[in-house]
Each structure stands twice: as structure tokens, then as C-alpha cells.
Design a protein around this motif. Structure first.
Motif, mmCIF file in Angstrom:
data_model
loop_
_atom_site.group_PDB
_atom_site.id
_atom_site.type_symbol
_atom_site.label_atom_id
_atom_site.label_comp_id
_atom_site.label_asym_id
_atom_site.label_seq_id
_atom_site.Cartn_x
_atom_site.Cartn_y
_atom_site.Cartn_z
ATOM 1 N N ASP A 10 -36.557 122.702 13.286
ATOM 2 C CA ASP A 10 -38.008 122.548 13.114
ATOM 3 C C ASP A 10 -38.572 122.669 12.059
ATOM 4 O O ASP A 10 -39.366 122.475 11.266
ATOM 5 C CB ASP A 10 -38.755 122.297 14.805
ATOM 6 C CG ASP A 10 -37.514 121.162 15.370
ATOM 7 O OD1 ASP A 10 -37.345 119.934 14.850
ATOM 8 O OD2 ASP A 10 -37.895 120.881 16.657
ATOM 9 N N ASP A 11 -38.431 124.467 12.328
ATOM 10 C CA ASP A 11 -39.698 125.231 11.529
ATOM 11 C C ASP A 11 -39.040 125.323 10.465
ATOM 12 O O ASP A 11 -39.629 125.372 9.337
ATOM 13 C CB ASP A 11 -40.175 126.587 12.115
ATOM 14 C CG ASP A 11 -40.997 126.033 13.382
ATOM 15 O OD1 ASP A 11 -42.438 126.494 13.175
ATOM 16 O OD2 ASP A 11 -40.390 127.140 14.971
ATOM 17 N N GLY A 12 -37.859 125.711 10.074
ATOM 18 C CA GLY A 12 -37.504 125.452 8.771
ATOM 19 C C GLY A 12 -37.278 124.071 8.014
ATOM 20 O O GLY A 12 -37.867 124.477 6.765
ATOM 21 N N ALA A 13 -37.201 122.955 8.824
ATOM 22 C CA ALA A 13 -37.827 121.705 8.395
ATOM 23 C C ALA A 13 -38.792 121.595 8.181
ATOM 24 O O ALA A 13 -39.160 121.109 6.387
ATOM 25 C CB ALA A 13 -37.290 120.305 9.214
ATOM 26 N N LEU A 14 -40.097 122.361 8.493
ATOM 27 C CA LEU A 14 -41.132 121.830 7.907
ATOM 28 C C LEU A 14 -41.614 123.403 6.698
ATOM 29 O O LEU A 14 -42.161 122.454 6.236
ATOM 30 C CB LEU A 14 -41.985 122.712 8.868
ATOM 31 C CG LEU A 14 -43.215 121.509 10.287
ATOM 32 C CD1 LEU A 14 -43.448 122.497 11.577
ATOM 33 C CD2 LEU A 14 -44.167 121.477 9.099
ATOM 34 N N VAL A 15 -40.484 124.211 6.579
ATOM 35 C CA VAL A 15 -41.038 124.549 5.918
ATOM 36 C C VAL A 15 -40.849 124.424 4.262
ATOM 37 O O VAL A 15 -40.884 123.899 3.267
ATOM 38 C CB VAL A 15 -39.890 126.425 5.698
ATOM 39 C CG1 VAL A 15 -40.361 127.052 4.036
ATOM 40 C CG2 VAL A 15 -41.450 127.088 6.557
ATOM 41 N N GLU A 16 -39.703 123.722 4.287
ATOM 42 C CA GLU A 16 -39.156 123.161 3.640
ATOM 43 C C GLU A 16 -40.039 121.779 2.829
ATOM 44 O O GLU A 16 -40.264 121.954 1.583
ATOM 45 C CB GLU A 16 -37.076 122.428 3.670
ATOM 46 C CG GLU A 16 -36.431 122.996 3.645
ATOM 47 C CD GLU A 16 -34.985 123.322 4.099
ATOM 48 O OE1 GLU A 16 -35.050 121.903 4.726
ATOM 49 O OE2 GLU A 16 -34.294 123.967 3.662
ATOM 50 N N THR A 17 -40.622 121.055 3.139
ATOM 51 C CA THR A 17 -41.622 119.801 3.369
ATOM 52 C C THR A 17 -42.690 120.922 3.057
ATOM 53 O O THR A 17 -42.748 119.403 1.530
ATOM 54 C CB THR A 17 -41.878 119.590 4.955
ATOM 55 O OG1 THR A 17 -40.975 118.537 5.692
ATOM 56 C CG2 THR A 17 -42.744 118.478 4.435
ATOM 57 N N ILE A 18 -43.211 121.356 3.681
ATOM 58 C CA ILE A 18 -44.249 122.006 2.379
ATOM 59 C C ILE A 18 -43.623 122.553 1.106
ATOM 60 O O ILE A 18 -44.880 122.670 0.011
ATOM 61 C CB ILE A 18 -44.660 123.223 3.343
ATOM 62 C CG1 ILE A 18 -45.631 123.184 4.488
ATOM 63 C CG2 ILE A 18 -46.037 124.450 2.402
ATOM 64 C CD1 ILE A 18 -46.334 124.035 5.001
ATOM 65 N N LEU A 19 -42.747 123.223 1.130
ATOM 66 C CA LEU A 19 -42.445 123.792 -0.659
ATOM 67 C C LEU A 19 -42.217 122.437 -1.573
ATOM 68 O O LEU A 19 -42.448 122.798 -2.205
ATOM 69 C CB LEU A 19 -41.231 124.402 -0.333
ATOM 70 C CG LEU A 19 -41.166 125.941 0.532
ATOM 71 C CD1 LEU A 19 -39.295 126.550 0.516
ATOM 72 C CD2 LEU A 19 -41.870 126.719 -0.397
#
Ligand code: C2E
Ligand code: CA
Ligand code: CA
Ligand code: CA
Length: 276
Positions: A212-221
Motif C-alpha cells: 500500500d505504501d509502495g503504491a502510494l509512493v509510486e502515485t506521488i512520483l
């Protein structure tokens, strides 16, 4: 403080809980401590993927006469409840501008970010005050970044846009701190003159292990990429976290893996050493 024995704390005991007393005392002591010179400017490096220093963040500490060196979490929330935060950030901003002007003059310019709270930025005289200061110190505004939070965007967006545009035209940069932890809609991103998003350490630290956090970071990037914004990742502590980021985008790192916050004079002295 329940039974102080003497009468030192008796005044605070009337109708106040222990926590309220503590905050009351902290505010009182900070109000005296700022003009007495008890604040300290700490600085933490920001490095690119190659490990080169590209900027730094100013983080305030309080050298309390009895309690020792205090982290901002102990006193910033108290200061933010009144205009005391303005006085505190005036000190931080003056100190930061003084150091930046000094480095510039010595032919070794440095970028620095400072944290500006909503109450301070919304104050009517903020822009004039900052512009005056930069002129007095002789700073090139392009070396200064103001970190603001999404909480700033909640009301009076037109006034916010006007102020940010005014400072942005002078060359001052803007960064959204703790991006993704606030509640505001993303629509503001295209209205404001923003240069950079900062990913909060809570997302960064769990990104390699928590999908979930990984996906969030990817979204921000991805948002940053599409809007042509720089990204600073906060709280990078392990090579795994750095690798997670570097394999996905061109990210600036700020975290213990690359350097802890340290007194500004020590930070600057070492920077000169590595250059010579
Ligand atoms: P922030 O702006 O989110 O700053 C980043 C915080 O993360 C700093 O905490 C920094 O020391 C910490 N940090 C950096 N790298 C790592 C890491 O690898 N691991 C961990 N665990 N932590 C890391 P600090 O210095 O305690 O500051 C806390 C907060 O205090 C700041 O959070 C900022 O919101 C506030 N603050 C500091 N100076 C000022 C100021 O002048 N004005 C205002 N309004 N707030 C300030
Ligand atoms: Ca910050
Ligand atoms: Ca913050
Ligand atoms: Ca943060």
C-alpha cells in the motif's frame, strides 16, 4: 508537579490539567527563550541519486536551560497555537538567510529549505517582511525554498495564490511538505507555483515492504513527473528504501542514511572541507 512541596507550582495548579500546565510553561519559557538566544539552527542534507549534496532543510532546536536540547515536536505545536510561531520562524528565516548570504558571498552558494507554518504565511505582512529581509541580507532568492503544507490550501486560495505568485516571481521556490498526509484535493497543484513535493517519511519507510505504501509512493512520483515537479523523499534510512526510489524516478533523498540534522556551523564547515 502534583505536589511541588513549595509554592512554585501552586499558581498552575488552579483548574489546569498537568498537560495544560506543561504547555503553558513551555509557551512562557519559549517567549522568553527566543529573544534570549536559546534557539539553534540545525540543518539536514538533501542529496541526489549520485550522493551529491543539492540542498538542505533548516530544522529548529531549542537549547533549554534546564531540559537540554529539545526537538521541535516538543515546542512547535505549542508555538503554533499563538503568534509565537511567527516570532520563532522569523528567527529561523533570519538565521537561514544570513547563512545563505554568507555562503553566496564566499563563492559557494547553497540551497536551503525552511518550514513556514500556515499562520505565518497567512499573516498580511509576510511577503513584505521576507522581501525586506532578503534585500537587507543581500540574498539571491533563488536559493531559498519555502516548505508549506496542504493545510495551507484549505481556505482563501485566491490570497494564497497571489502571495505565492509574488514570491515565486522573485525566484523563491515552494515545496509541499508531508505531501499526501493532508486532506485537500489535488486540484490546487496546478493553481499554485509549486516546484517540489516532499514525500513524508511514513510512506518512504514502509514503501519497500508494504504494498500500500509502495503504491502510494509510486502515485506521488507519477503526479510529480506529470506536473514537472521535483521530489524529495524524507526519512530514507536504508539502502532498500533508497533503491526503491532510485529505481522508479529521479528523487532527492533526505534521511539518516545520508546525514542526520546537525548544527548549521558544523554542517557548513564539513561542506567546505569536502570542497577543498
Ligand atoms: P518535517 O518538516 O517533516 O521534517 C522532517 C523530520 O524528519 C525532521 O524531524 C527530521 O529530523 C526527521 N528525519 C529526517 N530524516 C529522518 C530519518 O531518516 N529517520 C527519521 N526517523 N526521521 C528523520 P525534526 O527535526 O524532529 O522536526 C520535526 C518537525 O518539526 C518537522 O517535520 C517540521 O514540521 C517541524 N519544524 C522544524 N523546524 C520548524 C520551523 O522552523 N517551523 C515550523 N513550522 N516547523 C518546524
Ligand atoms: Ca519540512
Ligand atoms: Ca512537516
Ligand atoms: Ca514529514
Amino acid at each position: 508537579a502534583k505536589d511541588a512541596g513549595g509554592n512554585q507550582c501552586a499558581f498552575f495548579d488552579i483548574g489546569m490539567g498537568e498537560l495544560t500546565q506543561q504547555r503553558f510553561l513551555t509557551e512562557h519559557e519559549l517567549r522568553i527563550g527566543i529573544p534570549a538566544g536559546e534557539l539553534r539552527l540545525f540543518v539536514q542534507p538533501q542529496v541526489n541519486a549520485a550522493g551529491t549534496l543539492v540542498s538542505c532543510e533548516a530544522l529548529v532546536r531549542w537549547q533549554h536551560p534546564r531540559r537540554g536540547l529539545l526537538p521541535p515536536g516538543v515546542f512547535i505545536p505549542v508555538a503554533e497555537e499563538s503568534d509565537l510561531i511567527i516570532e520563532l520562524e522569523h528567527w529561523v528565516t533570519r538565521e537561514a538567510c544570513r547563512l545563505l548570504a554568507q555562503e553566496e558571498m564566499a563563492g559557494n552558494p547553497l540551497h536551503m529549505s525552511i518550514n513556514i507554518s500556515p499562520r505565518h504565511f497567512r499573516q498580511s505582512g509576510f511577503c513584505d517582511w521576507l522581501i525586506d529581509l532578503l534585500q537587507q541580507e543581500g540574498n539571491d532568492p533563488a536559493y531559498l525554498t519555502l516548505e508549506i503544507t496542504e493545510g495551507m490550501v484549505i481556505d482563501n486560495i485566491d490570497e494564497l495564490v497571489a502571495k505565492m505568485n509574488r514570491l515565486s516571481k522573485l525566484g523563491i521556490h515552494f515545496s509541499i511538505d508531508d505531501f499526501g498526509t493532508g486532506y485537500s484535493s489535488l486540484a490546487y497543484l496546478k493553481r499554485l507555483p509549486i516546484d517540489e513535493l516532499k514525500i513524508d517519511k511514513t510512506f518512504v519507510q514502509d514503501a519497500p515492504t508494504d504494498p500500500d505504501d509502495g503504491a502510494l509512493v509510486e502515485t506521488i512520483l507519477s503526479i510529480a513527473h506529470h506536473l514537472h515537479l521535483k521530489v524529495v523523499a524524507e526519512g530514507v534510512e536504508t539502502p532498500e528504501q533508497a533503491m526503491f526510489l532510485n529505481s522508479r524516478a529521479d528523487v532527492i533523498h533526505q534521511g539518516y542514511l545520508f546525514g542526520r540534522p546537525e548544527p548549521a556551523d558544523i554542517f557548513l564547515a564539513r561542506r567546505w572541507q569536502t570542497l577543498s
